[in-house]
Design a protein around this motif. Sequence first.
Motif, PDB file in Angstrom:
ATOM      1  N   ASN A  24      -7.867   7.767  -5.052  1.00  0.00           N
ATOM      2  CA  ASN A  24      -7.945   6.836  -3.857  1.00  0.00           C
ATOM      3  C   ASN A  24      -8.733   5.625  -3.984  1.00  0.00           C
ATOM      4  O   ASN A  24      -8.441   4.828  -3.362  1.00  0.00           O
ATOM      5  CB  ASN A  24      -8.446   7.774  -2.680  1.00  0.00           C
ATOM      6  CG  ASN A  24      -7.483   8.987  -2.066  1.00  0.00           C
ATOM      7  OD1 ASN A  24      -6.285   8.921  -1.940  1.00  0.00           O
ATOM      8  ND2 ASN A  24      -8.166   9.880  -1.609  1.00  0.00           N
ATOM      9  N   THR A  54       4.401   8.771  -5.411  1.00  0.00           N
ATOM     10  CA  THR A  54       3.073   8.842  -4.629  1.00  0.00           C
ATOM     11  C   THR A  54       2.118   9.249  -5.682  1.00  0.00           C
ATOM     12  O   THR A  54       2.072  10.170  -6.382  1.00  0.00           O
ATOM     13  CB  THR A  54       3.147   9.845  -3.592  1.00  0.00           C
ATOM     14  OG1 THR A  54       3.675  11.013  -3.974  1.00  0.00           O
ATOM     15  CG2 THR A  54       4.248   9.317  -2.412  1.00  0.00           C
ATOM     16  N   SER A  60       2.439   1.321  -8.923  1.00  0.00           N
ATOM     17  CA  SER A  60       1.435   0.644  -8.060  1.00  0.00           C
ATOM     18  C   SER A  60       0.611  -0.405  -8.694  1.00  0.00           C
ATOM     19  O   SER A  60       0.482  -1.498  -8.190  1.00  0.00           O
ATOM     20  CB  SER A  60       0.662   1.567  -7.314  1.00  0.00           C
ATOM     21  OG  SER A  60       0.138   2.432  -8.208  1.00  0.00           O
ATOM     22  N   LYS A 118      -6.268   3.171  -4.645  1.00  0.00           N
ATOM     23  CA  LYS A 118      -5.515   2.657  -3.530  1.00  0.00           C
ATOM     24  C   LYS A 118      -6.116   1.680  -2.752  1.00  0.00           C
ATOM     25  O   LYS A 118      -5.685   0.651  -2.511  1.00  0.00           O
ATOM     26  CB  LYS A 118      -5.200   3.989  -2.571  1.00  0.00           C
ATOM     27  CG  LYS A 118      -4.118   4.780  -2.992  1.00  0.00           C
ATOM     28  CD  LYS A 118      -3.853   5.980  -2.065  1.00  0.00           C
ATOM     29  CE  LYS A 118      -3.062   6.906  -2.513  1.00  0.00           C
ATOM     30  NZ  LYS A 118      -2.763   8.167  -1.461  1.00  0.00           N
ATOM     31  N   ASP A 119      -7.373   1.863  -2.532  1.00  0.00           N
ATOM     32  CA  ASP A 119      -8.399   1.036  -2.002  1.00  0.00           C
ATOM     33  C   ASP A 119      -8.673  -0.461  -2.658  1.00  0.00           C
ATOM     34  O   ASP A 119      -8.585  -1.528  -1.970  1.00  0.00           O
ATOM     35  CB  ASP A 119      -9.761   1.439  -1.737  1.00  0.00           C
ATOM     36  CG  ASP A 119      -9.928   2.695  -0.709  1.00  0.00           C
ATOM     37  OD1 ASP A 119      -8.931   2.901  -0.228  1.00  0.00           O
ATOM     38  OD2 ASP A 119     -10.816   3.605  -0.883  1.00  0.00           O
TER      39      ASP A 119
END
Length: 335
Positions: A64, A290, A106, A67-68
């Motif tokens: 995560n 994902t 990503s 993601k941040d």
Amino acid sequence: FNGIEESDFCLVIGANLRIDAPLVHARLRKRALLGGFDLAYVGGKLPSHRDFTFPVDYLGDNPNTIKDIIAGKHPVSSKILNAKNRMIILGMDALTRSDGHALIESLGAYASATPIIQNDWNGFNILHKAAGRVGGLDIGFVPQKDGKSTLDILNAASTGEIKVVYLLGADEIDFDLLKKAFVIYQGHHGDRGAHVADVVLPGATFIEKNATYVNMEGRVQQTIQGLQPPGEAKEDWRIVAALAESLGQTLPYNTLDDVRKRMIKENVIFERLDEISKMPWRPMPNLKSTLSSESFKPASWSFYMTDPISRHSPTMAKCIQEIDEPIRQREIAYG
């Protein structure tokens, strides 16, 4: 990797640099000692003998965090944007995870949307562990339309969907999945793949053939044959050409020069020896994958035995015995 000395910020994700690429680690350390440089690391906690040897901002092992950073919600986000020459190093410990596709998609999109990618600067780096992988990618040695990935091939072989599997020097896979398949192994030193093969086609080592390699920087290099292959062993391209002919699919390669001309036709960088070719940045495909919530973990990786030759070396075996094993025992004893 060509611009390490000019960079001022580096984000490392899922790469154990001291083991995976000691020279890259040494260059980053040199850059850090000069000052004006920060490095942040996201990945599994590294044991002391494999940890960085210069100050690093350890961001933990939670995906995560990635993601941040991409969303601009992490302190590192501003460091990346405020740096002049920023880099990302994405390691194979990250890419071989179940969410490897999501990571590269990503991060690739993030690099495209930020100054990580500029006209005169490409700060997006993938750290490969296999010596032939960069050259293979440059020549387009990847699954074509409707083709299967390595994992897809192994799974299909395990169910019997694929009847024959051809291993071209492939020794780092799960061979338990090949029990139902007829296995052909092309390689040398009788490594792991040869032990499960139904047929072995003996190839030549790097000192027994004229060969072309591409290093991590994208520099094309060629080697000159020093010894004759022993016994029935042959250069790899000759084995493939002979096999194709026996199957009624004659290939237009009679000499090594023919092979190299075709390589240049596939990618012009193979014509530029000992040069770093600037390649255009290509946006990553959006497969809408994902990220997993599973923590990053450093992979088990023996520095002294990374290929068929070193795994059969008495000297490398002694290095394992006298260097790696005592360190492992001390870590077990002291936690």
